[in-house]
Design an enzyme around this catalytic site. Structure first.
Site, PDB file in Angstrom:
ATOM      1  N   MET A   1       0.813  -1.216   0.000  1.00 45.38           N
ATOM      2  CA  MET A   1       0.000   0.000   0.000  1.00 45.38           C
ATOM      3  C   MET A   1       0.841   1.259   0.000  1.00 45.38           C
ATOM      4  O   MET A   1       0.326   2.346  -0.168  1.00 45.38           O
ATOM      5  CB  MET A   1      -0.909   0.030   1.224  1.00 45.38           C
ATOM      6  CG  MET A   1      -0.180   0.065   2.559  1.00 45.38           C
ATOM      7  SD  MET A   1      -1.248   0.414   3.970  1.00 45.38           S
ATOM      8  CE  MET A   1      -1.502   2.171   3.784  1.00 45.38           C
ATOM      9  N   ALA A   2       2.151   1.128   0.201  1.00 48.68           N
ATOM     10  CA  ALA A   2       2.975   2.323   0.350  1.00 48.68           C
ATOM     11  C   ALA A   2       4.362   2.098  -0.223  1.00 48.68           C
ATOM     12  O   ALA A   2       4.775   0.970  -0.498  1.00 48.68           O
ATOM     13  CB  ALA A   2       3.069   2.721   1.817  1.00 48.68           C
ATOM     14  N   GLU A   3       5.077   3.186  -0.438  1.00 45.47           N
ATOM     15  CA  GLU A   3       6.479   3.145  -0.827  1.00 45.47           C
ATOM     16  C   GLU A   3       7.270   3.941   0.206  1.00 45.47           C
ATOM     17  O   GLU A   3       6.738   4.846   0.855  1.00 45.47           O
ATOM     18  CB  GLU A   3       6.664   3.737  -2.226  1.00 45.47           C
ATOM     19  CG  GLU A   3       6.084   5.125  -2.409  1.00 45.47           C
ATOM     20  CD  GLU A   3       6.112   5.587  -3.852  1.00 45.47           C
ATOM     21  OE1 GLU A   3       6.872   4.979  -4.639  1.00 45.47           O
ATOM     22  OE2 GLU A   3       5.394   6.532  -4.195  1.00 45.47           O
TER      23      GLU A   3
ATOM     24  N   LYS B   1       7.316   7.212   4.547  1.00 44.47           N
ATOM     25  CA  LYS B   1       6.407   6.188   4.028  1.00 44.47           C
ATOM     26  C   LYS B   1       5.202   6.896   3.429  1.00 44.47           C
ATOM     27  O   LYS B   1       4.483   7.612   4.136  1.00 44.47           O
ATOM     28  CB  LYS B   1       5.987   5.252   5.159  1.00 44.47           C
ATOM     29  CG  LYS B   1       5.109   4.091   4.718  1.00 44.47           C
ATOM     30  CD  LYS B   1       4.837   3.167   5.901  1.00 44.47           C
ATOM     31  CE  LYS B   1       4.026   1.956   5.505  1.00 44.47           C
ATOM     32  NZ  LYS B   1       3.809   1.042   6.653  1.00 44.47           N
TER      33      LYS B   1
ATOM     34  N   ASP C   1       0.778  -8.554  12.505  1.00 44.88           N
ATOM     35  CA  ASP C   1       1.549  -8.802  11.281  1.00 44.88           C
ATOM     36  C   ASP C   1       3.021  -9.019  11.629  1.00 44.88           C
ATOM     37  O   ASP C   1       3.912  -8.526  10.936  1.00 44.88           O
ATOM     38  CB  ASP C   1       1.390  -7.628  10.316  1.00 44.88           C
ATOM     39  CG  ASP C   1       1.840  -7.981   8.897  1.00 44.88           C
ATOM     40  OD1 ASP C   1       1.974  -9.180   8.599  1.00 44.88           O
ATOM     41  OD2 ASP C   1       2.078  -7.049   8.104  1.00 44.88           O
TER      42      ASP C   1
END
Length: 464
Positions: free
Chosen positions: A1-3, A22, A128
């Site tokens: 969902m992110a870089e 992020k 997670d």
């Protein structure tokens, strides 16, 4: 969902710090659910102040882009290390694996015990815990990251009924079938303990615990079978195998009740086996297998270019001072001396323009003085110092009418007597003003330091 990006944060007086940013990917940037997940990650992690949790510095938005500014950890993920070792037919040492998981458990326990701003339990569950979310720095320290899907008391984004969040092969049995494994029908922080147990098992065995591409087969393996015994496989001694089996008990009630209890047993085993073990052992493993990455990331942390094709980091922009507000008379709650001091602090002006004579000095710098339109309290002493600094940084005498007590090249300016009386006498004011005291009375001195860079613009200097 992110870089994730590496960035430099700039502050006053040349302050610099390397950070990680992020940012939500463009294709998710307009999805309110993903934005709420990022907000949740920032709000959850910012509560945590623990050396084994990567810190959140800021949550921000610019032109519709949401991003988190985070602590920069120069290192690699545990998953990257495990992959590199398998490619080279090597494995993480048993004690190194115990140390890494012990450190991660300490960060998780801090999250589990965290309280919110009101002092109530925050009920944070990571959900997670996996090798991808455990970072190993090149100096051997361990950081847990990515609380993006963590469960907490005040989350904005709630998990829908029947939805499982987390990586498939690190799910606890009660996350897959809560009605079967939890009396309450829901799971708690012990799912993180189970996931940490899987990580430790995999580091010792040097393979994935729950393998296969069939999701239902993986679900069945987690809920129906026990993990293979490591001592039976000849991969570790019985004491360590029992610790791992305790963490991987399918029933939460038979598992370690807290991440801290799991960490305590691992730590005891580690130091019974090697009392001299330190984080430097982990640092040596990571550095040996990632030498190029280490050089690159440490260069980024220092702010240096990471390679021949990388541009040098740009200096922070120079901000011009805001325009000076209109001159105002002091209020009834404000003394005239305070107003004079405030004005004097701003009385540094550039005279290197068309209005100035040829070869005029660059900067006029003045200390507090008495203005003709002000009426200070009688008896107040004011030290008046005026000096000009040329472009060659040479001190130059001020105007003749302000040269009282000034000597060219002198390191000290001395004003003798009452500065107000002397000033009035030079201005030819009424004889009613108090006369100046005799020479030698009431001496005040001020040292003039060497010229220092001035914040008013490029190429200017001031000396006070």
């Amino acid at each position: 969902m992110a870089e994730v990006f590496v960035a430099r944060s700039f502050g006053a007086w040349g302050f610099e710090k390397t950070v990680a940013i992020k940012r939500i990917l463009d294709k998710y940037g307009n999805d309110p659910a993903f934005i709420r997940m990022m907000v949740d990650e920032a709000k959850i992690t910012v509560l945590l102040n623990h050396p084994n949790v990567a810190q959140i510095i800021e949550l921000a938005e610019q032109d519709g882009d949401y991003f988190i500014v985070m602590e920069f950890v120069p290192g690699v993920s545990l998953s990257a290390l495990a992959k590199r070792l398998r490619e080279r037919s090597e494995r993480v040492g048993v004690l190194e694996g115990c140390f890494i998981v012990t450190e991660a458990l300490q960060g998780l326990h801090a999250a589990h015990e965290q309280r919110d701003q009101s002092g109530n339990p925050a009920h944070i569950i990571h959900r997670d815990v996996s090798p991808q979310n455990v970072l190993l720095s090149f100096d051997g320290h361990v950081k847990v990251i990515d609380f993006g899907i963590a469960r907490a008391r005040h989350r904005l984004e709630m998990t829908e009924v029947g939805t499982i969040k987390g990586k498939l092969r690190y799910l606890a049995p009660e996350m897959i079938d809560p009605l079967r494994f939890m009396k309450s029908g829901d799971f708690d922080h012990r799912v993180d303990v189970f996931a940490a147990g899987i990580i430790l098992w995999e580091q010792i065995a040097n393979r994935t615990l729950y393998e296969g591409d069939d999701e239902m087969a993986v679900y069945d393996a987690i809920t129906e079978t026990d993990a293979p015994d490591l001592a039976t496989l000849g991969l570790c001694d019985r004491a360590l195998a029992d610790i791992v089996s305790h963490a991987l008990a399918r029933s939460p009630d038979e598992r370690y009740s807290t991440a801290e209890a799991f960490a305590d047993d691992l730590r005891s085993y580690l130091y019974r086996s090697d009392a001299a073990f330190t984080h430097r052992r982990v640092a040596a493993v990571v550095s040996r297998h990632f030498p190029a990455e280490k050089d690159e990331l440490l260069a980024l942390e220092r702010g240096a270019p990471s390679g021949p094709h990388q541009p040098a980091p740009k200096a922070p922009p120079v901000h011009k001072p805001a325009p000076e507000p209109p001159r105002q008379q002091p209020t009834k709650h404000e003394s005239t001396s305070k107003v004079r001091r405030d004005r004097a602090r701003k009385n540094v002006v550039d005279v290197g323009d068309a209005r100035a004579p040829v070869n005029a000095p660059t900067v006029v710098a003045e200390m507090p003085r008495i203005d003709a339109d002000e009426h200070a309290d009688e008896g107040e002493r004011v030290l008046t110092v005026n000096t000009l600094v040329s472009r060659s940084d040479r001190r130059v005498a001020p105007e003749p009418e302000r040269a009282h007590g000034f000597a060219v090249g002198a390191e000290t300016v001395t004003v003798t007597g009452d500065a107000r009386a002397a000033l009035r006498a030079r201005r030819g004011e009424s004889a009613g003003a108090p006369p100046a005291p005799p020479a030698g009375a009431g001496v005040a001195e001020a040292s003039l330091p060497a010229a220092v860079p001035s914040p008013i613009g490029d190429g200017t200097s001031s000396a006070l």
